[in-house]
Design a protein around this motif. Structure first.
Motif, PDB file in Angstrom:
ATOM      1  N   GLU A   1       0.809  -1.222   0.000  1.00 33.55           N
ATOM      2  CA  GLU A   1       0.000   0.000   0.000  1.00 33.55           C
ATOM      3  C   GLU A   1       0.843   1.272   0.000  1.00 33.55           C
ATOM      4  O   GLU A   1       0.297   2.368  -0.131  1.00 33.55           O
ATOM      5  N   GLN A   2       2.149   1.155   0.172  1.00 35.19           N
ATOM      6  CA  GLN A   2       2.997   2.330   0.353  1.00 35.19           C
ATOM      7  C   GLN A   2       3.472   2.952  -0.946  1.00 35.19           C
ATOM      8  O   GLN A   2       4.112   3.997  -0.922  1.00 35.19           O
ATOM      9  N   GLY A   3       3.216   2.324  -2.071  1.00 38.07           N
ATOM     10  CA  GLY A   3       3.547   2.919  -3.362  1.00 38.07           C
ATOM     11  C   GLY A   3       5.016   2.874  -3.726  1.00 38.07           C
ATOM     12  O   GLY A   3       5.486   3.680  -4.524  1.00 38.07           O
TER      13      GLY A   3
ATOM     14  N   THR B   1       6.047   7.376  -3.563  1.00 42.14           N
ATOM     15  CA  THR B   1       5.373   6.669  -2.485  1.00 42.14           C
ATOM     16  C   THR B   1       4.066   7.387  -2.148  1.00 42.14           C
ATOM     17  O   THR B   1       3.860   8.534  -2.504  1.00 42.14           O
ATOM     18  N   THR B   2       3.197   6.698  -1.449  1.00 42.71           N
ATOM     19  CA  THR B   2       1.903   7.270  -1.099  1.00 42.71           C
ATOM     20  C   THR B   2       2.061   8.300   0.009  1.00 42.71           C
ATOM     21  O   THR B   2       3.072   8.328   0.715  1.00 42.71           O
TER      22      THR B   2
END
Length: 137
Positions: A62-64, A118-119
Protein backbone atom coordinates in the motif's frame (compact mmCIF):
# COMPACT_ATOMS: atom_id res chain seq x y z
CA UNK A 1 -40.46 -40.94 -12.07
CA UNK A 2 -37.34 -38.88 -11.38
CA UNK A 3 -36.53 -37.20 -8.10
CA UNK A 4 -37.09 -33.42 -7.91
CA UNK A 5 -33.90 -31.44 -8.47
CA UNK A 6 -32.93 -28.45 -6.33
CA UNK A 7 -31.15 -25.53 -7.99
CA UNK A 8 -29.21 -23.12 -5.78
CA UNK A 9 -27.93 -19.77 -7.02
CA UNK A 10 -25.16 -18.24 -4.95
CA UNK A 11 -23.68 -14.75 -5.12
CA UNK A 12 -20.19 -15.91 -4.24
CA UNK A 13 -17.97 -18.96 -4.06
CA UNK A 14 -19.40 -22.15 -2.62
CA UNK A 15 -17.22 -24.70 -0.84
CA UNK A 16 -18.43 -28.24 -0.41
CA UNK A 17 -15.36 -29.32 1.56
CA UNK A 18 -12.77 -27.83 3.88
CA UNK A 19 -10.68 -25.01 2.38
CA UNK A 20 -7.45 -23.58 3.74
CA UNK A 21 -4.68 -21.31 2.45
CA UNK A 22 -6.99 -19.83 -0.19
CA UNK A 23 -7.60 -16.24 -1.26
CA UNK A 24 -10.54 -15.09 -3.32
CA UNK A 25 -11.66 -11.86 -4.92
CA UNK A 26 -14.59 -11.32 -7.23
CA UNK A 27 -16.39 -8.35 -8.73
CA UNK A 28 -13.23 -6.28 -8.28
CA UNK A 29 -11.47 -4.05 -10.75
CA UNK A 30 -8.21 -4.13 -8.81
CA UNK A 31 -7.10 -6.21 -5.89
CA UNK A 32 -3.92 -6.80 -3.93
CA UNK A 33 -3.66 -10.00 -1.97
CA UNK A 34 -0.86 -11.20 0.26
CA UNK A 35 -0.35 -14.52 1.89
CA UNK A 36 2.40 -15.48 4.21
CA UNK A 37 3.29 -18.89 5.47
CA UNK A 38 6.05 -18.86 8.05
CA UNK A 39 8.36 -21.79 8.49
CA UNK A 40 7.03 -22.74 11.89
CA UNK A 41 6.13 -21.43 15.30
CA UNK A 42 7.80 -18.25 16.45
CA UNK A 43 10.70 -18.71 18.85
CA UNK A 44 9.82 -17.73 22.43
CA UNK A 45 10.50 -14.06 23.08
CA UNK A 46 10.19 -13.08 19.41
CA UNK A 47 6.40 -12.98 19.16
CA UNK A 48 6.18 -9.16 19.12
CA UNK A 49 8.84 -8.95 16.40
CA UNK A 50 7.01 -11.55 14.30
CA UNK A 51 3.77 -9.59 14.66
CA UNK A 52 5.48 -6.31 13.71
CA UNK A 53 7.24 -7.75 10.65
CA UNK A 54 4.09 -9.57 9.50
CA UNK A 55 2.11 -6.33 9.81
CA UNK A 56 4.81 -4.45 7.86
CA UNK A 57 4.66 -7.06 5.09
CA UNK A 58 0.90 -6.63 4.87
CA UNK A 59 1.17 -2.84 4.67
CA UNK A 60 4.10 -2.74 2.27
CA UNK A 61 2.12 -3.01 -1.00
CA UNK A 62 0.00 0.00 0.00
CA UNK A 63 3.00 2.33 0.35
CA UNK A 64 3.55 2.92 -3.36
CA UNK A 65 7.18 1.82 -3.50
CA UNK A 66 8.82 0.98 -6.77
CA UNK A 67 8.76 -2.75 -7.46
CA UNK A 68 12.47 -3.22 -6.80
CA UNK A 69 12.32 -1.33 -3.47
CA UNK A 70 9.25 -3.28 -2.38
CA UNK A 71 10.90 -6.57 -3.31
CA UNK A 72 14.02 -5.65 -1.32
CA UNK A 73 11.95 -4.81 1.75
CA UNK A 74 9.89 -7.99 1.39
CA UNK A 75 13.02 -10.13 1.05
CA UNK A 76 14.57 -8.56 4.15
CA UNK A 77 11.34 -9.03 6.13
CA UNK A 78 11.15 -12.67 5.04
CA UNK A 79 14.74 -13.17 6.25
CA UNK A 80 13.75 -11.85 9.69
CA UNK A 81 10.74 -14.16 9.82
CA UNK A 82 12.74 -17.14 8.60
CA UNK A 83 15.27 -16.63 11.38
CA UNK A 84 12.73 -16.36 14.20
CA UNK A 85 10.65 -19.31 12.95
CA UNK A 86 13.54 -21.76 12.51
CA UNK A 87 12.62 -25.27 13.51
CA UNK A 88 16.15 -26.66 13.61
CA UNK A 89 17.63 -24.31 16.22
CA UNK A 90 17.12 -21.12 18.19
CA UNK A 91 17.46 -17.88 16.22
CA UNK A 92 21.07 -16.85 15.68
CA UNK A 93 21.51 -13.35 17.04
CA UNK A 94 24.03 -12.33 14.36
CA UNK A 95 21.81 -13.42 11.49
CA UNK A 96 18.80 -11.76 13.06
CA UNK A 97 20.71 -8.50 13.60
CA UNK A 98 21.84 -8.51 9.96
CA UNK A 99 18.32 -9.29 8.71
CA UNK A 100 16.85 -6.48 10.81
CA UNK A 101 19.54 -4.10 9.55
CA UNK A 102 18.65 -5.11 5.99
CA UNK A 103 14.96 -4.41 6.60
CA UNK A 104 15.68 -1.03 8.21
CA UNK A 105 18.01 -0.26 5.30
CA UNK A 106 15.31 -1.14 2.77
CA UNK A 107 12.87 1.22 4.52
CA UNK A 108 15.36 4.05 5.08
CA UNK A 109 14.98 5.69 1.62
CA UNK A 110 11.23 5.88 2.20
CA UNK A 111 11.67 7.26 5.71
CA UNK A 112 14.06 9.97 4.54
CA UNK A 113 11.89 10.94 1.57
CA UNK A 114 14.52 9.92 -1.00
CA UNK A 115 12.12 7.51 -2.75
CA UNK A 116 9.74 9.30 -5.09
CA UNK A 117 6.28 8.02 -5.90
CA UNK A 118 5.37 6.67 -2.49
CA UNK A 119 1.90 7.27 -1.10
CA UNK A 120 1.01 10.09 1.26
CA UNK A 121 1.98 8.97 4.73
CA UNK A 122 4.56 6.43 3.54
CA UNK A 123 7.40 8.44 5.05
CA UNK A 124 5.74 8.48 8.48
CA UNK A 125 4.90 4.78 8.12
CA UNK A 126 8.53 3.94 7.33
CA UNK A 127 9.83 6.08 10.23
CA UNK A 128 7.49 4.28 12.64
CA UNK A 129 8.47 0.91 11.21
CA UNK A 130 12.19 1.64 11.60
CA UNK A 131 11.63 2.86 15.17
CA UNK A 132 9.75 -0.36 15.98
CA UNK A 133 12.44 -2.52 14.39
CA UNK A 134 15.23 -0.67 16.18
CA UNK A 135 13.94 -1.74 19.58
CA UNK A 136 13.14 -5.28 18.42
CA UNK A 137 15.27 -8.36 18.37
Amino acid sequence: MSDPQNVNNYDGPVFNAGVSHAQFAWNNETVTQNQQSNGGPVAPGYEALAELVTRLLGQLPEQGLAERDREDAEAAAQEVLAEITRTDAAPEEGRLRRALAGLRGALAPVATGVVAGTTVGAQEWALAAIAGLTGAG
